[in-house]
Write an enzyme that holds these catalytic residues in place. Structure first.
Site: not given
Length: 310
Positions: A155, A251, A281
């Protein structure tokens, strides 16, 4: 493709708790909630040590994980945790680092970079670059082979890993064996990638969450197009190290990650890319708890072992 049933049930259970969204929380309250979240334990490893790394005129913490097995000198992974440049820590990603360490057979050095809003862009990037350089320079003491060094993250950590690789290419050394990009942030939130609309709410990370993160990290929208904030905006991606880039099918960050993969391939970078349909995610942290995540995480392990020729 819809969410995998196991993932859907897990997200539904989380939604039933009725916790307020990030946009209603201060950074401090959001951090406390992230730290309190229960996570599955990671794999056993031989040793774990917390060290200090010079950065920004002071020091930052890092956690070194060493696997069981023979050999005093092993490959190394510098791991940068996610959390939108605002949340999470060495503790929240302890399981991910333990699992990588044990499964790959590498020394993992997890970086506790300084976070926004107290330390806004580009402080986190500067810290991560300094950390990778320090690990390479002190490889012998860490029991790491400097010729086998990967930078990786998930991320916002994937963003910082990608930016670190860019800066190493542009600003000089050390050589990297690869970069591991796990559903990374690669572009300005205002870019209009369709996955931001398709998965805006109800899939874990929301579009509003990302707006909250960007507002803390780079408050001035004009700064968000800098390639050290949005690596997709870099003029060229040529000359970057071999890359694994995995996206989750459900996501908000899916499309910008895949756009980055496309540019890496077009630039001639050796690329291992895959979208894992039905996942969400943050799924890497659920390895060992949700069976649906197993192929995703094992893909990362297989790639790293191939890079290290293990």
């Amino acid at each position: 493709m819809p969410l995998h049933p196991e993932i859907a049930a897990d997200l539904a259970a989380a939604a039933a708790r009725g916790e307020p969204p990030l946009k209603e929380l201060s950074a401090q309250a959001a951090r406390a909630r992230a730290e309190a979240e229960q996570r599955v334990a990671g794999a056993p490893v031989k040793a774990v040590e917390t060290i200090s790394i010079p950065a920004g005129g002071g020091t930052i913490a890092a956690r070194v994980y060493r696997p069981f097995g023979e050999g005093e000198v092993l490959p190394g992974i510098v791991y940068i945790h996610g959390g939108g440049w605002v949340l999470c820590s060495l503790d929240t990603h302890d399981n991910v680092c333990r699992n990588l360490c044990a499964s790959v057979g590498a020394v993992v050095v997890s970086i506790d970079y300084r976070m926004a809003p107290e330390h806004r862009f580009p402080v986190a990037s500067d810290d991560c670059l300094a950390a990778v350089r320090w690990v390479a320079a002190h490889a012998k003491a860490l029991g790491v082979d400097p010729a086998k060094l990967i930078v990786g993250g998930d991320s916002a950590g994937g963003n910082l890993a990608a930016v670190t690789a860019l800066r190493i290419r542009d600003e000089g050394g050390p050589a990297l064996s690869g970069q591991m990009l796990i559903y990374p942030v690669t572009d300005d939130i205002a870019a209009g990638h369709p996955s931001y609309t398709e998965f805006a709410d109800g899939f874990g990370l929301t579009a509003d969450d990302m707006a909250w993160f960007w507002d803390h990290y780079v408050p001035n929208p004009a700064g968000r197009v800098h390639p050290h904030a949005s690596p997709l905006r870099a003029e060229s991606l040529a000359g970057l190290p071999p890359t694994v880039l995995l996206t989750a099918g459900c996501d908000v960050l899916r499309d910008e990650g895949e756009a980055y993969a496309g540019r890496l391939a077009a630039a001639g970078v050796t690329l291992d890319f895959r979208r894992y349909e039905g996942l969400h995610h943050g799924c890497a942290g659920d390895y060992g708890r949700l069976r649906a995540v197993t192929p995703f995480f094992e893909h990362l392990v297989t790639w790293a072992r191939a890079i290290f020729r293990l």
